[in-house]
Design a protein around this motif. Structure first.
Motif, PDB file in Angstrom:
ATOM      1  N   PHE A  11       0.835  -1.202   0.000  1.00 47.88           N
ATOM      2  CA  PHE A  11       0.000   0.000   0.000  1.00 47.88           C
ATOM      3  C   PHE A  11       0.871   1.254   0.000  1.00 47.88           C
ATOM      4  O   PHE A  11       0.592   2.215  -0.726  1.00 47.88           O
ATOM      5  N   ALA A  12       1.951   1.255   0.789  1.00 47.26           N
ATOM      6  CA  ALA A  12       2.851   2.413   0.844  1.00 47.26           C
ATOM      7  C   ALA A  12       3.511   2.653  -0.504  1.00 47.26           C
ATOM      8  O   ALA A  12       3.577   3.795  -0.981  1.00 47.26           O
ATOM      9  N   LEU A  13       3.991   1.596  -1.147  1.00 52.31           N
ATOM     10  CA  LEU A  13       4.619   1.719  -2.466  1.00 52.31           C
ATOM     11  C   LEU A  13       3.630   2.241  -3.498  1.00 52.31           C
ATOM     12  O   LEU A  13       3.947   3.149  -4.275  1.00 52.31           O
ATOM     13  N   SER A  14       2.429   1.718  -3.487  1.00 45.78           N
ATOM     14  CA  SER A  14       1.398   2.156  -4.430  1.00 45.78           C
ATOM     15  C   SER A  14       0.943   3.585  -4.157  1.00 45.78           C
ATOM     16  O   SER A  14       0.684   4.349  -5.086  1.00 45.78           O
ATOM     17  N   THR A  15       0.866   3.954  -2.895  1.00 47.06           N
ATOM     18  CA  THR A  15       0.482   5.318  -2.537  1.00 47.06           C
ATOM     19  C   THR A  15       1.538   6.311  -3.010  1.00 47.06           C
ATOM     20  O   THR A  15       1.207   7.372  -3.554  1.00 47.06           O
ATOM     21  N   LEU A  16       2.797   5.971  -2.834  1.00 50.70           N
ATOM     22  CA  LEU A  16       3.872   6.833  -3.315  1.00 50.70           C
ATOM     23  C   LEU A  16       3.807   6.970  -4.837  1.00 50.70           C
ATOM     24  O   LEU A  16       3.953   8.069  -5.373  1.00 50.70           O
ATOM     25  N   ALA A  17       3.556   5.871  -5.541  1.00 52.10           N
ATOM     26  CA  ALA A  17       3.411   5.919  -7.004  1.00 52.10           C
ATOM     27  C   ALA A  17       2.246   6.825  -7.393  1.00 52.10           C
ATOM     28  O   ALA A  17       2.350   7.627  -8.326  1.00 52.10           O
ATOM     29  N   PHE A  18       1.136   6.700  -6.669  1.00 49.15           N
ATOM     30  CA  PHE A  18      -0.030   7.538  -6.937  1.00 49.15           C
ATOM     31  C   PHE A  18       0.297   9.014  -6.732  1.00 49.15           C
ATOM     32  O   PHE A  18      -0.056   9.867  -7.550  1.00 49.15           O
ATOM     33  N   LEU A  19       0.979   9.335  -5.634  1.00 49.74           N
ATOM     34  CA  LEU A  19       1.320  10.733  -5.340  1.00 49.74           C
ATOM     35  C   LEU A  19       2.255  11.330  -6.400  1.00 49.74           C
ATOM     36  O   LEU A  19       2.077  12.473  -6.807  1.00 49.74           O
ATOM     37  N   VAL A  20       3.234  10.553  -6.830  1.00 47.28           N
ATOM     38  CA  VAL A  20       4.143  11.036  -7.875  1.00 47.28           C
ATOM     39  C   VAL A  20       3.365  11.254  -9.169  1.00 47.28           C
ATOM     40  O   VAL A  20       3.494  12.296  -9.816  1.00 47.28           O
ATOM     41  N   GLY A  21       2.525  10.297  -9.544  1.00 44.30           N
ATOM     42  CA  GLY A  21       1.711  10.445 -10.757  1.00 44.30           C
ATOM     43  C   GLY A  21       0.777  11.643 -10.676  1.00 44.30           C
ATOM     44  O   GLY A  21       0.617  12.395 -11.645  1.00 44.30           O
ATOM     45  N   ALA A  22       0.176  11.850  -9.507  1.00 48.24           N
ATOM     46  CA  ALA A  22      -0.719  12.993  -9.317  1.00 48.24           C
ATOM     47  C   ALA A  22       0.038  14.313  -9.426  1.00 48.24           C
ATOM     48  O   ALA A  22      -0.469  15.283 -10.001  1.00 48.24           O
ATOM     49  N   ARG A  23       1.258  14.353  -8.896  1.00 51.82           N
ATOM     50  CA  ARG A  23       2.076  15.582  -9.002  1.00 51.82           C
ATOM     51  C   ARG A  23       2.393  15.901 -10.459  1.00 51.82           C
ATOM     52  O   ARG A  23       2.367  17.056 -10.858  1.00 51.82           O
ATOM     53  N   PHE A  24       2.727  14.865 -11.243  1.00 52.68           N
ATOM     54  CA  PHE A  24       3.010  15.116 -12.658  1.00 52.68           C
ATOM     55  C   PHE A  24       1.800  15.709 -13.373  1.00 52.68           C
ATOM     56  O   PHE A  24       1.947  16.536 -14.267  1.00 52.68           O
ATOM     57  N   MET A  25       0.596  15.302 -12.978  1.00 56.26           N
ATOM     58  CA  MET A  25      -0.605  15.821 -13.625  1.00 56.26           C
ATOM     59  C   MET A  25      -0.995  17.197 -13.096  1.00 56.26           C
ATOM     60  O   MET A  25      -1.488  18.034 -13.846  1.00 56.26           O
ATOM     61  N   ALA A  26      -0.774  17.452 -11.821  1.00 57.19           N
ATOM     62  CA  ALA A  26      -1.270  18.678 -11.201  1.00 57.19           C
ATOM     63  C   ALA A  26      -0.314  19.863 -11.314  1.00 57.19           C
ATOM     64  O   ALA A  26      -0.765  20.996 -11.473  1.00 57.19           O
ATOM     65  N   TYR A  27       0.970  19.618 -11.214  1.00 51.55           N
ATOM     66  CA  TYR A  27       1.953  20.701 -11.189  1.00 51.55           C
ATOM     67  C   TYR A  27       2.808  20.647 -12.442  1.00 51.55           C
ATOM     68  O   TYR A  27       3.508  19.666 -12.670  1.00 51.55           O
ATOM     69  N   LYS A  28       2.772  21.723 -13.224  1.00 52.95           N
ATOM     70  CA  LYS A  28       3.385  21.667 -14.550  1.00 52.95           C
ATOM     71  C   LYS A  28       4.488  22.682 -14.789  1.00 52.95           C
ATOM     72  O   LYS A  28       4.939  22.851 -15.908  1.00 52.95           O
ATOM     73  N   SER A  29       4.962  23.342 -13.756  1.00 46.35           N
ATOM     74  CA  SER A  29       6.062  24.292 -13.952  1.00 46.35           C
ATOM     75  C   SER A  29       7.391  23.536 -13.941  1.00 46.35           C
ATOM     76  O   SER A  29       7.475  22.406 -13.465  1.00 46.35           O
ATOM     77  N   VAL A  30       8.429  24.164 -14.447  1.00 47.89           N
ATOM     78  CA  VAL A  30       9.753  23.547 -14.462  1.00 47.89           C
ATOM     79  C   VAL A  30      10.201  23.222 -13.039  1.00 47.89           C
ATOM     80  O   VAL A  30      10.694  22.123 -12.760  1.00 47.89           O
ATOM     81  N   LYS A  31      10.011  24.168 -12.125  1.00 46.65           N
ATOM     82  CA  LYS A  31      10.409  23.951 -10.728  1.00 46.65           C
ATOM     83  C   LYS A  31       9.627  22.782 -10.119  1.00 46.65           C
ATOM     84  O   LYS A  31      10.198  21.942  -9.422  1.00 46.65           O
TER      85      LYS A  31
END
Length: 109
Positions: free
Chosen positions: A73-93
């Motif tokens: 669950f922890a590994l999958s949650t981390l994968a989900f959070l990283v994937g969500a960040r790629f979709m939500a935050y789109k600036s270079v920084k």
């Protein structure tokens, strides 16, 4: 052997998502030198595909390694959070920070 096949697929998934996640943080430089990365050619699609790709190899590795529910669950949650960040935050920084988080998750694996 299905476990060996799944291991190869997970390795390929990690390799592909690593390349793809690296491309987001350097789209400006890639554009300047004329590189055609997925992040440049199909920016929305490339961001959307990160989540399922990360989740697929996270689930696959959890199965291969026979992880108990909590670490899986922890590994999958981390994968989900990283994937969500790629979709939500789109600036270079933001992409640089997300790539750092991606590397942390890949290192855990």
């Amino acid at each position: 052997d299905s476990v060996a096949t799944l291991s190869v697929l997970c390795s390929a998934g990690i390799f592909c998502t690593t390349i793809q996640s690296q491309d987001f943080k350097d789209t400006e430089g890639d554009r300047l030198i004329g590189r055609k990365t997925l992040a440049i050619v199909a920016p929305n699609l490339s961001r959307i595909t990160m989540m399922p790709a990360l989740l697929m190899w996270s689930f696959g590795l959890s199965i291969i390694w026979g992880l108990h529910l909590v670490p899986a669950f922890a590994l999958s949650t981390l994968a989900f959070l990283v994937g969500a960040r790629f979709m939500a935050y789109k600036s270079v920084k933001s992409d640089q920070r997300t790539f750092y988080l991606y590397n942390v998750s890949a290192s855990i694996c």
